[in-house]
Scaffold this motif. Sequence first.
Motif, mmCIF file in Angstrom:
data_model
loop_
_atom_site.group_PDB
_atom_site.id
_atom_site.type_symbol
_atom_site.label_atom_id
_atom_site.label_comp_id
_atom_site.label_asym_id
_atom_site.label_seq_id
_atom_site.Cartn_x
_atom_site.Cartn_y
_atom_site.Cartn_z
ATOM 1 N N PHE A 169 0.844 -1.197 0.000
ATOM 2 C CA PHE A 169 0.000 0.000 0.000
ATOM 3 C C PHE A 169 0.879 1.246 0.000
ATOM 4 O O PHE A 169 1.832 1.361 0.769
ATOM 5 C CB PHE A 169 -0.899 -0.005 1.234
ATOM 6 N N THR A 170 0.572 2.204 -0.870
ATOM 7 C CA THR A 170 1.386 3.402 -1.040
ATOM 8 C C THR A 170 0.643 4.650 -0.586
ATOM 9 O O THR A 170 -0.571 4.626 -0.366
ATOM 10 C CB THR A 170 1.781 3.577 -2.509
ATOM 11 N N THR A 171 1.378 5.763 -0.501
ATOM 12 C CA THR A 171 0.748 7.036 -0.149
ATOM 13 C C THR A 171 -0.323 7.402 -1.164
ATOM 14 O O THR A 171 -1.413 7.862 -0.788
ATOM 15 C CB THR A 171 1.807 8.143 -0.073
ATOM 16 N N ASP A 172 -0.049 7.219 -2.466
ATOM 17 C CA ASP A 172 -1.048 7.528 -3.488
ATOM 18 C C ASP A 172 -2.340 6.750 -3.255
ATOM 19 O O ASP A 172 -3.439 7.262 -3.504
ATOM 20 C CB ASP A 172 -0.511 7.187 -4.875
ATOM 21 N N MET A 173 -2.230 5.507 -2.763
ATOM 22 C CA MET A 173 -3.411 4.671 -2.565
ATOM 23 C C MET A 173 -4.274 5.153 -1.410
ATOM 24 O O MET A 173 -5.459 4.812 -1.333
ATOM 25 C CB MET A 173 -2.983 3.218 -2.368
ATOM 26 N N ILE A 174 -3.713 5.955 -0.517
ATOM 27 C CA ILE A 174 -4.538 6.573 0.529
ATOM 28 C C ILE A 174 -5.627 7.420 -0.130
ATOM 29 O O ILE A 174 -6.766 7.481 0.345
ATOM 30 C CB ILE A 174 -3.683 7.428 1.482
ATOM 31 N N ILE A 175 -5.280 8.033 -1.252
ATOM 32 C CA ILE A 175 -6.246 8.845 -1.994
ATOM 33 C C ILE A 175 -7.073 7.978 -2.931
ATOM 34 O O ILE A 175 -8.307 8.002 -2.894
ATOM 35 C CB ILE A 175 -5.529 9.962 -2.774
ATOM 36 N N SER A 176 -6.416 7.183 -3.771
ATOM 37 C CA SER A 176 -7.138 6.453 -4.820
ATOM 38 C C SER A 176 -7.998 5.322 -4.280
ATOM 39 O O SER A 176 -9.050 5.003 -4.859
ATOM 40 C CB SER A 176 -6.145 5.901 -5.850
ATOM 41 N N ASP A 177 -7.595 4.701 -3.152
ATOM 42 C CA ASP A 177 -8.346 3.569 -2.608
ATOM 43 C C ASP A 177 -9.232 3.934 -1.417
ATOM 44 O O ASP A 177 -10.243 3.268 -1.184
ATOM 45 C CB ASP A 177 -7.394 2.446 -2.190
ATOM 46 N N GLU A 182 -14.992 9.224 0.168
ATOM 47 C CA GLU A 182 -15.473 10.558 0.547
ATOM 48 C C GLU A 182 -15.673 11.426 -0.689
ATOM 49 O O GLU A 182 -16.612 12.228 -0.740
ATOM 50 C CB GLU A 182 -14.505 11.233 1.515
ATOM 51 N N ILE A 183 -14.794 11.284 -1.669
ATOM 52 C CA ILE A 183 -14.923 12.071 -2.900
ATOM 53 C C ILE A 183 -16.284 11.834 -3.536
ATOM 54 O O ILE A 183 -16.966 12.780 -3.963
ATOM 55 C CB ILE A 183 -13.782 11.713 -3.878
ATOM 56 N N ASP A 184 -16.714 10.584 -3.608
ATOM 57 C CA ASP A 184 -18.031 10.316 -4.193
ATOM 58 C C ASP A 184 -19.158 10.736 -3.271
ATOM 59 O O ASP A 184 -20.131 11.349 -3.715
ATOM 60 C CB ASP A 184 -18.195 8.833 -4.524
ATOM 61 N N GLN A 213 3.474 8.566 3.673
ATOM 62 C CA GLN A 213 3.032 9.751 4.397
ATOM 63 C C GLN A 213 1.626 9.477 4.919
ATOM 64 O O GLN A 213 0.659 9.466 4.164
ATOM 65 C CB GLN A 213 3.022 10.980 3.494
ATOM 66 N N ASP A 214 1.531 9.215 6.193
ATOM 67 C CA ASP A 214 0.260 8.892 6.834
ATOM 68 C C ASP A 214 0.248 9.558 8.208
ATOM 69 O O ASP A 214 1.180 9.327 8.995
ATOM 70 C CB ASP A 214 0.117 7.367 6.977
ATOM 71 N N PRO A 215 -0.734 10.414 8.498
ATOM 72 C CA PRO A 215 -1.967 10.695 7.762
ATOM 73 C C PRO A 215 -1.802 11.777 6.684
ATOM 74 O O PRO A 215 -0.759 12.405 6.572
ATOM 75 C CB PRO A 215 -2.914 11.173 8.861
ATOM 76 N N LEU A 216 -2.904 11.945 5.927
ATOM 77 C CA LEU A 216 -3.059 13.051 4.989
ATOM 78 C C LEU A 216 -4.355 13.785 5.334
ATOM 79 O O LEU A 216 -5.262 13.207 5.948
ATOM 80 C CB LEU A 216 -3.168 12.552 3.540
ATOM 81 N N VAL A 217 -4.451 15.033 4.917
ATOM 82 C CA VAL A 217 -5.702 15.783 5.010
ATOM 83 C C VAL A 217 -6.013 16.359 3.638
ATOM 84 O O VAL A 217 -5.189 17.086 3.064
ATOM 85 C CB VAL A 217 -5.625 16.920 6.049
ATOM 86 N N LEU A 218 -7.178 15.998 3.094
ATOM 87 C CA LEU A 218 -7.648 16.556 1.831
ATOM 88 C C LEU A 218 -8.574 17.726 2.101
ATOM 89 O O LEU A 218 -9.412 17.670 3.015
ATOM 90 C CB LEU A 218 -8.411 15.497 1.025
ATOM 91 N N LEU A 219 -8.428 18.780 1.311
ATOM 92 C CA LEU A 219 -9.368 19.895 1.319
ATOM 93 C C LEU A 219 -10.042 19.933 -0.040
ATOM 94 O O LEU A 219 -9.378 20.142 -1.061
ATOM 95 C CB LEU A 219 -8.648 21.219 1.590
ATOM 96 N N LEU A 220 -11.333 19.694 -0.051
ATOM 97 C CA LEU A 220 -12.103 19.645 -1.289
ATOM 98 C C LEU A 220 -13.036 20.854 -1.344
ATOM 99 O O LEU A 220 -13.801 21.094 -0.407
ATOM 100 C CB LEU A 220 -12.920 18.359 -1.363
ATOM 101 N N GLU A 221 -12.976 21.592 -2.433
ATOM 102 C CA GLU A 221 -13.824 22.768 -2.617
ATOM 103 C C GLU A 221 -14.975 22.392 -3.546
ATOM 104 O O GLU A 221 -14.758 22.047 -4.706
ATOM 105 C CB GLU A 221 -13.019 23.915 -3.219
ATOM 106 N N GLY A 309 -18.292 7.503 -11.696
ATOM 107 C CA GLY A 309 -16.950 6.942 -11.743
ATOM 108 C C GLY A 309 -15.970 7.871 -12.411
ATOM 109 O O GLY A 309 -14.822 8.017 -11.974
ATOM 110 N N TYR A 310 -16.412 8.529 -13.496
ATOM 111 C CA TYR A 310 -15.571 9.495 -14.213
ATOM 112 C C TYR A 310 -15.223 10.686 -13.322
ATOM 113 O O TYR A 310 -14.057 11.098 -13.220
ATOM 114 C CB TYR A 310 -16.297 9.969 -15.470
ATOM 115 N N ALA A 311 -16.232 11.262 -12.659
ATOM 116 C CA ALA A 311 -15.989 12.429 -11.808
ATOM 117 C C ALA A 311 -15.061 12.081 -10.654
ATOM 118 O O ALA A 311 -14.154 12.858 -10.307
ATOM 119 C CB ALA A 311 -17.320 12.972 -11.275
ATOM 120 N N ALA A 312 -15.247 10.913 -10.050
ATOM 121 C CA ALA A 312 -14.373 10.496 -8.950
ATOM 122 C C ALA A 312 -12.938 10.329 -9.430
ATOM 123 O O ALA A 312 -11.988 10.698 -8.732
ATOM 124 C CB ALA A 312 -14.887 9.195 -8.339
#
Length: 344
Positions: A169-177, A182-184, A213-221, A309-312
Amino acid sequence: MNVRVGVIGVGMIGQDHIRRITQVLTGGSVTAVNDVDAARAGQVAAVLPGASVHATAQDLIADGNVDAVLVASWGPAHEEQVLAAIGAGKPVFCEKPLAPSSAACQRIMDAEMATGRRMVQVGFMRRYDAGYRAMKAALDGASLEGDGLGAPLLMHCAHRNPSVPDYGFTTDMIISDSAVHEIDVVRWLFGEEIAAASVLRPRRSGRAAADMQDPLVLLLEMASGVLVDDELFLNAQYGYDVRGEIVGETGTVALADVSEVTVRTANRHGGRVPVDWRDRFIRAYDAELQDWLNAVAAGTSTGPGSWDGYAAAAVTGSCLEALRSGQRTPVTLAERPEFYAKAL
């Protein structure tokens, strides 16, 4: 109608879906399986009366004893398999991601639109969770009545796992997986798209692997200006903990504690924390698959679809760019086709 389902990918989530189709839900049966691990596919099929094992996903899709296809393989294989199911005229349920990139998702949408009917449901199961549904009802009710919560202003989210899987498991997968859920769900809750993303890097947990890099914080507008912060902590140790709170002008609504009971004894009180995602969202998974089986039997499509799926995927791409650059990154979306004009 009994929907005969062919399952591509019989790892953990694939086997869990087979269990619910054969033991929990109504209106479906599993008649064929395929997996890159042929031995595992054979073991799974051995306990499914009459189920066949196919050497390739394409063979399974072409099987005349398969009415609909469930894709639970690894993400990079999804585009080819979903396109094949669409080409064969068979409805398909695809676990997230629909495909790893927005360009791949666009190709799926193009193929689906060419058929003239909706054929794809994407596995964003949080839309079926009772807590999130109650949250959306409260939010929609407030907007309709002009009182209650008032206009939404921001949302706080947390997505904590006790530990990461053991398959690199990678840092990128924290977002993609992980964050993709939450994104959806925020798109669905607020009924609008995400306009931009930023990623913050808090102090790194000593429990994380040296290269993570764990944790991460996403800010979504959101498009309306609603701001969503999403804490992603995948080595939290204590359990699987998903939280959410919407703050409006005159009120708030939050997911409740998922403990069935609160125990008070010896000057202490406490409750149970879910073990993992299957434990926390088991009823949501049941509800989404039942919804899909019902829709297939009726010749319709009711759940999150290819546009979702496209928007996510587009938002995920912007989040990954923000992770690399440290900068706020806009989300670029194509114009939404009329074909996908139904509510989020």
